[in-house]
Design a protein around this motif. Structure first.
Motif, PDB file in Angstrom:
ATOM      1  N   GLU A   1     -61.322   5.345  56.685  1.00 12.06           N
ATOM      2  CA  GLU A   1     -62.037   4.278  57.393  1.00 12.06           C
ATOM      3  C   GLU A   1     -62.616   4.774  58.713  1.00 12.06           C
ATOM      4  O   GLU A   1     -63.644   4.291  59.176  1.00 12.06           O
ATOM      5  CB  GLU A   1     -61.090   3.101  57.649  1.00 12.06           C
ATOM      6  N   ARG A   2     -61.928   5.755  59.346  1.00 14.88           N
ATOM      7  CA  ARG A   2     -62.361   6.240  60.660  1.00 14.88           C
ATOM      8  C   ARG A   2     -63.669   7.020  60.580  1.00 14.88           C
ATOM      9  O   ARG A   2     -64.472   7.009  61.498  1.00 14.88           O
ATOM     10  CB  ARG A   2     -61.260   7.139  61.247  1.00 14.88           C
ATOM     11  N   GLN A   3     -63.904   7.714  59.478  1.00 14.61           N
ATOM     12  CA  GLN A   3     -65.104   8.540  59.337  1.00 14.61           C
ATOM     13  C   GLN A   3     -65.559   8.545  57.881  1.00 14.61           C
ATOM     14  O   GLN A   3     -64.831   8.125  56.980  1.00 14.61           O
ATOM     15  CB  GLN A   3     -64.832   9.966  59.822  1.00 14.61           C
ATOM     16  N   ARG A   4     -66.776   9.018  57.632  1.00 12.17           N
ATOM     17  CA  ARG A   4     -67.327   9.000  56.279  1.00 12.17           C
ATOM     18  C   ARG A   4     -67.788  10.378  55.809  1.00 12.17           C
ATOM     19  O   ARG A   4     -68.287  10.504  54.696  1.00 12.17           O
ATOM     20  CB  ARG A   4     -68.522   8.035  56.214  1.00 12.17           C
ATOM     21  N   ASP A   5     -67.626  11.398  56.628  1.00 13.28           N
ATOM     22  CA  ASP A   5     -68.135  12.723  56.256  1.00 13.28           C
ATOM     23  C   ASP A   5     -67.275  13.385  55.182  1.00 13.28           C
ATOM     24  O   ASP A   5     -67.785  13.961  54.229  1.00 13.28           O
ATOM     25  CB  ASP A   5     -68.203  13.632  57.499  1.00 13.28           C
ATOM     26  N   THR A   6     -65.963  13.324  55.371  1.00 12.55           N
ATOM     27  CA  THR A   6     -65.037  13.876  54.369  1.00 12.55           C
ATOM     28  C   THR A   6     -64.475  12.739  53.533  1.00 12.55           C
ATOM     29  O   THR A   6     -63.950  11.770  54.075  1.00 12.55           O
ATOM     30  CB  THR A   6     -63.893  14.647  55.043  1.00 12.55           C
TER      31      THR A   6
END
Length: 635
Positions: A434-439
């Motif tokens: 949820e914190r990031q979408r790159d990985t």
């Protein structure tokens, strides 16, 4: 006499052979003349004697040149008898020539008769000795039944003709058309005749040669044989024989997957290849049971580079050597890179991921043995929780495309620190997703795998070989089982289906009662269970009690929010999780408790997390209990 001949030295055997042939050749000439003239006292003059002597000497020299005295009589093959026939033909020509020069005047028909008498006199003893030796050897071999009179069964029977351990007594087959037939001198019986055959002929083993029979059919057959008091062994699969992995005569114990009766679903090639083919793939815990199989499956999809990350040096060396061999066998040009290291070193992990440009990570590194983690709480949490976190943060920093966590059914409503730590690892990845979408993060949850380092199957087999007892923790304990190759293929396919933060659950089939499994293994070994009703049985079952943190049964889901996917063996679960700030705060507090070795605080923090952790009794942590005892002693 036979034992003397068999045990004599090679020079003595050659002298005996030459001496016999020196007598046999003239005798064969005499027999030929006696048959030709119809008299036991044919007219033999000095010319005939001279021709016979010349023929004998030339024949012996010919036999020497043809290597007949180098051949071991007991192992003489068809080729050796062809050489014998050639030597007799040369002998007959010599007899014709010598009779011409000595004016012996032997009838031409006697030369033809001589070919037959010589072969009978010279070949029969050799055949007789070979037959006697074969029969003596076979009489010491254990008689066995072969279940399956098809191509694999016949091949197995042929292979066992040279075995020092087994001799085939008969075939068993369910095909009515084959029953009562004779195949290579062996009768084919129906399955219902097994009991009669075993009682009459003291047969204790049956070898399965079932070809391409499905696992479900194998299970049905093996369960039927389990009550026959026979030890059930199996021939290698057709695929293993064709690929050269095994030889037909290499019979072994029945594979435990045959007992479970579960046919694997054919993997979908596009899912296997999506995140591996021509990509840079890294597997943590590459030397473990699951990690090593993930490496094998990944290599077959031909990644650009396959990086093995492992803490244990020997395990890393062993899997690297195996993969190099596999790569050579399948002509795969993937570069295999072996790296020693711990998943608890984030900067080291990030450097590796950046340097090699890792695109896909399968995170299998973890402490999985429940009692061991219960006794070593801090290290278990460090490796399973923080090892996963550091590895995930390094993956984000290095721009890794996909990160797949290998989770466990013990993470569902855990009653032990190992399960709670794995559930905590899942919560971390869900929050990071949820914190990031790159990985892209996802996790795959499944139960026990057959043949893993913690599996009960190898333990039961060892205990049976040692004469028992078989130790089971509880009479009602049940577990799900899956083969390592199937689990690894499903992990790779599930990882390819992830969209971010997914919790995938594998269909483990029907649960298996461990007590029933142990009893089947006893019966399939040709032994009986020792009980109060059967005090003269072979193997006793002993119940040792549940180990620290162990449950009677495992679950795969926390809630009921489960959905199917495109794959029949893969489901996805929607389960409660924390936001990243909440997760980060909990991790910081857990890190401090671990750093200060406050075991009770570590356990309380795991209880605080939304992991549904249910602690059972006092913690058995070695260091905690030793320190408490030391404090009591000082007081």
């Amino acid at each position: 006499m036979i034992n003397f001949l068999l045990n004599a030295s090679r020079p003595v055997k050659r002298i005996i052979s030459v001496t016999y042939d020196f007598i046999a050749v003239p005798f064969a000439i005499y027999l030929a003349l006696a048959l030709r003239f119809g008299s036991v006292t044919p007219n033999v003059d000095n010319a005939v004697i001279s021709a016979a002597l010349i023929t004998t000497l030339i024949t012996l020299i010919t036999f020497v040149k043809l290597g007949l005295y180098r051949a071991v009589v007991r192992f003489m093959t068809g080729q050796a008898f062809v050489r014998l026939a050639l030597g007799i033909a040369i002998s007959a020509i010599t007899l014709a020539s010598s009779s011409f020069f000595t004016h012996a005047g032997l009838p031409r028909s006697s030369l033809i008769i001589y070919c037959f008498t010589a072969f009978a006199v010279l070949g029969t003893p050799r055949l007789f000795i070979r037959s006697i030796v074969t029969q003596l050897g076979r009489s010491k071999c254990e008689p066995v039944l072969i279940y399956g009179a098809g191509q694999q069964g016949v091949a197995l029977a042929n292979a066992l003709t040279g075995s020092d351990h087994y001799r085939t007594f008969a075939f068993i087959d369910d095909d009515n058309k084959k029953q009562n037939m004779n195949i290579q001198g062996l009768k084919v019986h129906a399955a219902d005749e097994i009991k009669k055959l075993t009682e009459l002929h003291q047969i204790k083993k049956v070898l399965l040669a079932l070809g391409r029979t499905s696992i479900a059919e194998r299970k049905r057959l093996i369960e039927k044989l389990a009550d026959s008091k026979l030890e059930v062994l199996t021939a290698p699969s057709v695929n293993d024989i064709i690929s050269g992995k095994a030889r037909i005569e290499e019979v072994r114990e029945v594979e435990i997957e045959d007992l479970l009766g579960r046919d694997c679903v054919t993997p979908r090639s596009e899912l296997l290849q999506n995140n591996i083919h021509n990509k840079i793939v890294l597997v943590t815990g590459a030397g473990g049971s699951i990690g090593s199989e993930l490496c094998r499956q990944a290599l077959l999809q031909q990644p650009k580079q396959l990086i093995l990350f492992e803490l244990n040096e020997y395990s890393l060396y062993a899997i690297e050597q195996e993969l190099q061999q596999l790569s050579s066998t399948h002509h795969i040009d993937t570069e295999i890179i072996s790296i020693l290291g711990s998943v608890q070193k984030q900067n080291r992990l990030e450097a590796i991921f950046r340097t090699f440009g890792v695109q896909t990570i399968y995170h299998a590194a973890a402490y999985k043995h429940v009692p061991m983690v219960e006794h070593n709480v801090v290290e278990g949490v460090r490796n399973n929780v923080f090892g996963t976190w550091y590895c995930a943060e390094a993956a984000i920093a290095a721009g890794v495309e996909r990160f797949v966590l290998i989770s466990t059914d013990k993470a569902v409503r855990p009653t032990n620190v190992m399960g709670a730590s794995k559930r905590m690892a899942e919560l971390i990845l869900q929050a990071l997703a949820e914190r990031q979408r790159d990985t892209l993060f996802c996790m795959v949850r499944f139960g026990n795998v057959l043949g893993s380092s913690g599996s009960v199957v190898p333990l039961f087999r060892r205990q049976i070989k040692e004469g028992g007892p078989i130790t089971v923790t509880h009479p009602d304990i049940i577990r799900y089982f899956m083969t390592i190759p199937e689990a690894s293929q499903l992990v790779i396919q599930a990882g390819a289906m992830g969209k971010g933060g997914d919790v995938f659950v594998l269909d483990m089939g029907e649960p298996v009662k461990i007590t029933s499994l142990a009893k089947k293994m006893i019966r399939l070994s040709g032994l009986t269970e020792k009980t109060e009703q059967n005090p003269h049985g072979d193997i006793e079952l002993q119940f040792t009690g549940l180990r620290p943190g162990e449950k009677l049964y495992e679950e795969l889901l926390i809630g009921d929010n489960v959905e199917g996917t495109d794959h029949p063996r893969i489901m996805t679960a929607n389960e409660v999780h924390l936001s990243w700030p909440e997760t980060h705060n909990l991790l910081n507090r857990l890190d401090k408790a671990c750093h200060e070795f406050r075991v009770e605080d570590v356990i309380n923090l795991l209880l605080e997390a939304p992991a549904a952790y249910s602690k059972q009794g006092e913690s058995p942590d070695w260091v905690l209990n030793a320190s408490l005892n030391a404090s009591k002693t000082l007081k």
